[in-house]
Design a protein around this motif. Sequence first.
Motif, PDB file in Angstrom:
ATOM      1  N   ALA A 209       0.837  -1.197   0.000  1.00 59.52           N
ATOM      2  CA  ALA A 209       0.000   0.000   0.000  1.00 59.52           C
ATOM      3  C   ALA A 209       0.870   1.244   0.000  1.00 59.52           C
ATOM      4  N   PRO A 210       0.345   2.379  -0.458  1.00 56.52           N
ATOM      5  CA  PRO A 210       1.105   3.620  -0.408  1.00 56.52           C
ATOM      6  C   PRO A 210       1.557   3.927   1.017  1.00 56.52           C
ATOM      7  N   GLY A 211       2.773   4.404   1.148  1.00 57.25           N
ATOM      8  CA  GLY A 211       3.304   4.731   2.462  1.00 57.25           C
ATOM      9  C   GLY A 211       3.785   3.546   3.253  1.00 57.25           C
ATOM     10  N   SER A 212       3.865   2.365   2.622  1.00 64.03           N
ATOM     11  CA  SER A 212       4.268   1.164   3.359  1.00 64.03           C
ATOM     12  C   SER A 212       5.690   0.752   3.040  1.00 64.03           C
ATOM     13  N   SER A 213       6.491   1.676   2.487  1.00 62.30           N
ATOM     14  CA  SER A 213       7.863   1.340   2.166  1.00 62.30           C
ATOM     15  C   SER A 213       8.674   1.195   3.451  1.00 62.30           C
ATOM     16  N   GLY A 214       9.833   0.563   3.343  1.00 67.48           N
ATOM     17  CA  GLY A 214      10.671   0.335   4.499  1.00 67.48           C
ATOM     18  C   GLY A 214      10.320  -0.965   5.196  1.00 67.48           C
ATOM     19  N   VAL A 215      11.199  -1.361   6.117  1.00 69.98           N
ATOM     20  CA  VAL A 215      11.029  -2.646   6.786  1.00 69.98           C
ATOM     21  C   VAL A 215       9.741  -2.680   7.606  1.00 69.98           C
ATOM     22  N   ILE A 216       9.468  -1.612   8.351  1.00 66.81           N
ATOM     23  CA  ILE A 216       8.269  -1.592   9.197  1.00 66.81           C
ATOM     24  C   ILE A 216       7.014  -1.676   8.341  1.00 66.81           C
ATOM     25  N   GLY A 217       6.990  -0.920   7.242  1.00 66.83           N
ATOM     26  CA  GLY A 217       5.833  -0.969   6.363  1.00 66.83           C
ATOM     27  C   GLY A 217       5.649  -2.332   5.734  1.00 66.83           C
ATOM     28  N   ALA A 218       6.770  -2.959   5.322  1.00 65.87           N
ATOM     29  CA  ALA A 218       6.673  -4.284   4.712  1.00 65.87           C
ATOM     30  C   ALA A 218       6.173  -5.309   5.714  1.00 65.87           C
ATOM     31  N   ILE A 219       6.615  -5.205   6.948  1.00 59.19           N
ATOM     32  CA  ILE A 219       6.135  -6.128   7.982  1.00 59.19           C
ATOM     33  C   ILE A 219       4.655  -5.895   8.252  1.00 59.19           C
ATOM     34  N   ARG A 220       4.235  -4.629   8.231  1.00 57.47           N
ATOM     35  CA  ARG A 220       2.831  -4.329   8.484  1.00 57.47           C
ATOM     36  C   ARG A 220       1.942  -4.958   7.417  1.00 57.47           C
ATOM     37  N   VAL A 221       2.402  -4.905   6.153  1.00 56.10           N
ATOM     38  CA  VAL A 221       1.618  -5.471   5.060  1.00 56.10           C
ATOM     39  C   VAL A 221       1.568  -6.995   5.142  1.00 56.10           C
ATOM     40  N   GLY A 222       2.690  -7.619   5.455  1.00 54.32           N
ATOM     41  CA  GLY A 222       2.751  -9.083   5.396  1.00 54.32           C
ATOM     42  C   GLY A 222       3.054  -9.750   6.707  1.00 54.32           C
ATOM     43  N   ARG A 223       2.560  -9.167   7.818  1.00 55.33           N
ATOM     44  CA  ARG A 223       2.960  -9.668   9.138  1.00 55.33           C
ATOM     45  C   ARG A 223       2.450 -11.086   9.412  1.00 55.33           C
ATOM     46  N   GLU A 224       1.234 -11.412   8.955  1.00 50.74           N
ATOM     47  CA  GLU A 224       0.690 -12.730   9.291  1.00 50.74           C
ATOM     48  C   GLU A 224       1.498 -13.859   8.659  1.00 50.74           C
ATOM     49  N   PRO A 225       1.742 -13.853   7.332  1.00 50.96           N
ATOM     50  CA  PRO A 225       2.577 -14.924   6.785  1.00 50.96           C
ATOM     51  C   PRO A 225       4.007 -14.875   7.306  1.00 50.96           C
ATOM     52  N   LEU A 226       4.503 -13.664   7.607  1.00 46.10           N
ATOM     53  CA  LEU A 226       5.866 -13.565   8.139  1.00 46.10           C
ATOM     54  C   LEU A 226       5.968 -14.292   9.467  1.00 46.10           C
ATOM     55  N   LEU A 227       4.992 -14.086  10.340  1.00 45.90           N
ATOM     56  CA  LEU A 227       5.043 -14.710  11.654  1.00 45.90           C
ATOM     57  C   LEU A 227       4.728 -16.202  11.590  1.00 45.90           C
ATOM     58  N   ARG A 228       3.818 -16.594  10.708  1.00 47.51           N
ATOM     59  CA  ARG A 228       3.362 -17.985  10.692  1.00 47.51           C
ATOM     60  C   ARG A 228       4.275 -18.870   9.851  1.00 47.51           C
ATOM     61  N   ILE A 229       4.387 -18.573   8.563  1.00 47.39           N
ATOM     62  CA  ILE A 229       5.322 -19.370   7.757  1.00 47.39           C
ATOM     63  C   ILE A 229       6.759 -19.053   8.156  1.00 47.39           C
ATOM     64  N   GLY A 230       7.028 -17.776   8.451  1.00 47.11           N
ATOM     65  CA  GLY A 230       8.378 -17.403   8.870  1.00 47.11           C
ATOM     66  C   GLY A 230       8.801 -18.082  10.155  1.00 47.11           C
ATOM     67  N   GLY A 231       7.861 -18.280  11.067  1.00 47.47           N
ATOM     68  CA  GLY A 231       8.199 -19.003  12.294  1.00 47.47           C
ATOM     69  C   GLY A 231       8.618 -20.429  12.019  1.00 47.47           C
TER      70      GLY A 231
END
Length: 434
Positions: A209-231
């Motif tokens: 989404a607009p304004g979602s650049s950077g690590v924090i923004g990327a995590i905000r967009v994809g936090r669920e798969p990051l935490l679940r598959i990433g875990g």
Amino acid sequence: MSNSTRDLLLRLAPSIYGPTILFTLGAYAMLPIVPVIAVSQGAGLGLSGVIASAVVVGRLLGNLPASWLVSRSGERIAMLIASAVAFAGALGVALAPSLAVLGASVFVIGFAEATFGLARHSLMTTRVPVSFRARALSLIGGSHRFGRFAGPFLAAGLLGLTGAQEAPVWAFVVCLALTALLVGFAPDPERLLSDRPPGGPASTGPVPAPGSSGVIGAIRVGREPLLRIGGSAAILSGLRSVKDVLLPLWGVSIGLDATGVALVVGIAGTIDFALFYVSGQVMDRFGRLWAALPATVAMALSFLLLATTHDLPGAVWWLVGCSVVIGIGNGLSSGILLTLGADLAPRGNPAPYLAAWRTLTDFGGAAAPLAVSAIAAVSLPLASTVTGVLAVLGAAGFARWIPRYVPRMRSDPGRGPDPDPDPEPPAPRTPSGA
């Protein structure tokens, strides 16, 4: 593999796979010598281990700053900068006047290695068609495995020829110089990959989404798969590191000498290396789950079985058998961490998300062996049992979340598999559709 796919992968060899082999070969020729250099400068065994471990800390802390560099300078420039920084670090190791400089130099090498790996991962994520993404990334895994396998042998040969403990460090310096030459003067991978053959788009992740650049923004967009598959991916990364610690300790505990331990570890490593491309074929043809799940299940069963064999009359053969199955499981998972990260990364600018992904998996690879080593000090069978239970949790996570978050692959004769075009996470599916 189609002719167009084979040709493109061969064209990538000088600019992607060659530099990966050289960087890893030199690094793993040097790293086993770091504790020796530290001891020769007056460090005790504990301090020498801390200095050698600085490379792991550098990798962990380097991923997030690397995303900033990759996003702003581009992947190729970032790889060149990382090679130059690692070159300076290697010179620092070779010429270190003190233990502080030695430790800082090893840390810098780990930091540069994180940048090099992230830039390469980002480049392949944005440009390699998804229809053969897993094969392309499994070749990176195989290149890395070859460097890890051959590096210590290169160091042993140089030490035997020269008798100088710094010789493997200078070999790393030479490898880094060759790496930079390949990255700088080989055909531009960005140009090669911009002219892609048919086979689907080169990105399947969500559109940020607009304004979602950077690590924090990327995590905000994809936090669920990051935490679940990433875990689960972090657990798999931890299992890979644990086997390098637990299997040698087990061999020593049941009475094997150094040659026997090296033979057992070498057999597992050879099987692991031999299967790296099979992993990519399985992932591209049948789906990511069919590499991740068998790999973690195989390691879970092996560690749980190993825990019951310590005092059996045939303990050595049980160790050999379990090591072989662990090698098969690890080989079948070659490239899976890279591929899942690429599948989940947002389109357009994947580097920040991949930085978070790699930090998570690197943390698993660093924390798991430390925890298991602490348990092994009390009981090796207990350590093996805990590792097996951890693998079961990882397998359960993959089975539950990969079908939900990774687009289903549909085979289409004449075109290869295509991703589900829906950028939103699909509804839960059975593993057969992964």
